[in-house]
Design a protein around this motif. Structure first.
Motif, mmCIF file in Angstrom:
data_model
loop_
_atom_site.group_PDB
_atom_site.id
_atom_site.type_symbol
_atom_site.label_atom_id
_atom_site.label_comp_id
_atom_site.label_asym_id
_atom_site.label_seq_id
_atom_site.Cartn_x
_atom_site.Cartn_y
_atom_site.Cartn_z
ATOM 1 N N ASP A 1 0.788 -1.250 0.188
ATOM 2 C CA ASP A 1 0.170 0.064 -0.058
ATOM 3 C C ASP A 1 1.020 1.209 0.008
ATOM 4 N N ILE A 2 0.357 2.258 -0.875
ATOM 5 C CA ILE A 2 1.063 3.772 -0.970
ATOM 6 C C ILE A 2 -0.043 4.594 -0.545
ATOM 7 N N ASP A 3 -0.291 5.217 0.586
ATOM 8 C CA ASP A 3 -1.061 5.956 0.839
ATOM 9 C C ASP A 3 -1.067 7.280 0.253
ATOM 10 N N LEU A 4 -1.791 7.340 -1.184
ATOM 11 C CA LEU A 4 -1.847 8.663 -1.790
ATOM 12 C C LEU A 4 -2.413 9.900 -1.148
ATOM 13 N N ASN A 5 -3.148 9.586 0.070
ATOM 14 C CA ASN A 5 -3.779 11.026 0.622
ATOM 15 C C ASN A 5 -2.527 11.596 1.195
ATOM 16 N N GLN A 6 -1.522 11.012 2.061
ATOM 17 C CA GLN A 6 -0.252 11.474 2.370
ATOM 18 C C GLN A 6 0.808 11.596 1.492
ATOM 19 N N THR A 7 1.023 10.860 0.446
ATOM 20 C CA THR A 7 2.187 10.933 -0.365
ATOM 21 C C THR A 7 1.573 10.750 -1.864
ATOM 22 N N PRO A 8 1.007 11.755 -2.459
ATOM 23 C CA PRO A 8 0.366 11.534 -3.585
ATOM 24 C C PRO A 8 1.078 11.809 -4.689
ATOM 25 N N VAL A 9 2.736 12.281 -4.706
ATOM 26 C CA VAL A 9 3.490 12.689 -5.639
ATOM 27 C C VAL A 9 4.666 11.661 -5.912
ATOM 28 N N VAL A 10 4.904 11.217 -6.951
ATOM 29 C CA VAL A 10 6.164 10.458 -7.082
ATOM 30 C C VAL A 10 7.366 11.091 -7.643
ATOM 31 N N SER A 11 8.557 11.052 -6.955
ATOM 32 C CA SER A 11 9.583 11.596 -7.683
ATOM 33 C C SER A 11 10.477 10.560 -7.943
ATOM 34 N N TRP A 12 11.227 10.826 -9.224
ATOM 35 C CA TRP A 12 12.212 9.729 -9.643
ATOM 36 C C TRP A 12 13.334 10.167 -10.612
ATOM 37 N N ARG A 13 14.514 9.390 -10.850
ATOM 38 C CA ARG A 13 15.104 9.853 -12.184
ATOM 39 C C ARG A 13 15.436 8.678 -12.884
ATOM 40 N N TRP A 14 15.757 8.865 -13.995
ATOM 41 C CA TRP A 14 15.864 7.726 -15.058
ATOM 42 C C TRP A 14 16.647 8.292 -16.309
ATOM 43 N N LYS A 15 17.180 7.241 -16.851
ATOM 44 C CA LYS A 15 18.039 7.803 -18.109
ATOM 45 C C LYS A 15 17.806 6.653 -19.154
ATOM 46 N N ALA A 16 17.707 6.830 -20.370
ATOM 47 C CA ALA A 16 17.310 6.044 -21.650
ATOM 48 C C ALA A 16 18.626 6.032 -22.439
ATOM 49 N N TRP B 1 20.423 11.859 -17.689
ATOM 50 C CA TRP B 1 19.686 11.699 -16.583
ATOM 51 C C TRP B 1 18.505 12.712 -16.475
ATOM 52 N N GLN B 2 17.373 12.317 -16.072
ATOM 53 C CA GLN B 2 16.268 13.336 -15.908
ATOM 54 C C GLN B 2 15.766 13.251 -14.587
ATOM 55 N N SER B 3 15.618 14.361 -14.014
ATOM 56 C CA SER B 3 14.885 14.338 -12.705
ATOM 57 C C SER B 3 13.089 14.607 -12.921
ATOM 58 N N LEU B 4 12.215 13.592 -12.723
ATOM 59 C CA LEU B 4 10.792 13.805 -12.796
ATOM 60 C C LEU B 4 10.167 13.729 -11.432
ATOM 61 N N ARG B 5 9.069 14.470 -11.641
ATOM 62 C CA ARG B 5 7.876 14.389 -10.414
ATOM 63 C C ARG B 5 6.639 14.475 -11.139
ATOM 64 N N ARG B 6 5.738 13.868 -10.590
ATOM 65 C CA ARG B 6 4.445 13.878 -11.015
ATOM 66 C C ARG B 6 3.343 13.588 -9.970
#
Length: 253
Positions: free
Chosen positions: A95-110, A203-208
């Motif tokens: 479980d991820i409680d989206l009421n508490q933590t609705p934002v995802v942050s990550w890095r990736w590189k293709a 590398w890209q730092s993304l947040r949604r």
């Protein structure tokens, strides 16, 4: 990621779609959300075991598996994904409680775009990098076709098909922000977030905001998020690609 061709009958197509997604969310061991949900590949050791609770799962039975390994990148450790005519997802259930933590942050590189890939076309639906989120919900509201798909998934894979699946993808065939429905089921929606000229090899730092994006593509608030993961696949295009993933964090507003 391989899905059935348009020439297949609806029943057969539904069974293939159902089996693919049911495999992605097979039991991994439920974990409760702690104060800092997510995964820190950077605290692992290069060449070591994957973090606890993560498993490499086939997208389609019998297909080659994408290889996920921990490697050093400069002064940190990241996850490297190598796909060679393959498709499998590294998934974590809990479980991820989206009421508490609705934002995802990550890095990736293709490494770069996949030659011939087009996420709008089932026979070409591959991506060098994806984040995948699966959700529960009231399945009685779904169409007869979607409910039938879920019944097939339960019979074939022993698991219920998720109510909804949201993906963030790296794609050169559409502009960032474009929403691409899966060619065979509206219960899987993809949002392009990378793939512009100059993105390859960087590398890209993304947040949604997952809640806002879910409401945009499914036209209702999200139910419980039951799992998440990442996916690099080249099974449809029969090519090879490489991508890297950094830490994934779930944050408040």
């Amino acid at each position: 990621m391989h899905l059935p061709s348009p020439s297949q009958s609806p029943g057969r197509a539904a069974s293939r779609v159902a089996l693919c997604i049911a495999l992605l969310v097979s039991p991994l061991g439920t974990l409760a959300q702690n104060g800092t949900p997510g995964v820190s590949f950077s605290t692992a050791e290069a060449g070591g075991s994957l973090p606890a609770g993560w498993k490499n799962l086939p997208v389609v039975k019998g297909k080659p598996m994408t290889r996920y390994t921990l490697v050093r990148d400069g002064h940190t450790i990241v996850l490297q994904a190598d796909a060679d005519h393959s498709a499998s997802a590294l998934m974590h259930e809990g479980d991820i409680d989206l009421n508490q933590t609705p934002v995802v942050s990550w890095r990736w590189k293709a490494e770069g775009p996949i030659e011939g890939a087009d996420n709008r076309t089932g026979s070409k639906e591959d991506a060098p990098a994806r984040l995948v989120f699966v959700f529960d919900g009231d399945k009685s509201k779904l169409s007869m076709f979607d409910r039938a798909s879920m019944e097939v998934a339960k019979r074939l894979g022993g698991q219920d098909l998720p109510y909804a699946t949201l993906m963030y993808i790296w794609s050169t065939t559409a502009a960032p922000g474009t929403v691409i429905p899966n060619p065979h089921t509206g219960r899987v929606q993809m949002i392009v977030v990378s793939g512009q000229p100059g993105d390859a090899g960087q590398w890209q730092s993304l947040r949604r905001n997952i809640v806002q994006d879910y409401e945009k593509v499914f036209h209702e608030p999200p139910g419980r998020m039951t799992g998440y993961g990442l996916l690099t696949d080249t099974d449809n295009t029969a090519t090879t690609t490489r991508a890297w993933y950094g830490d994934i964090q779930f944050l408040g507003q």
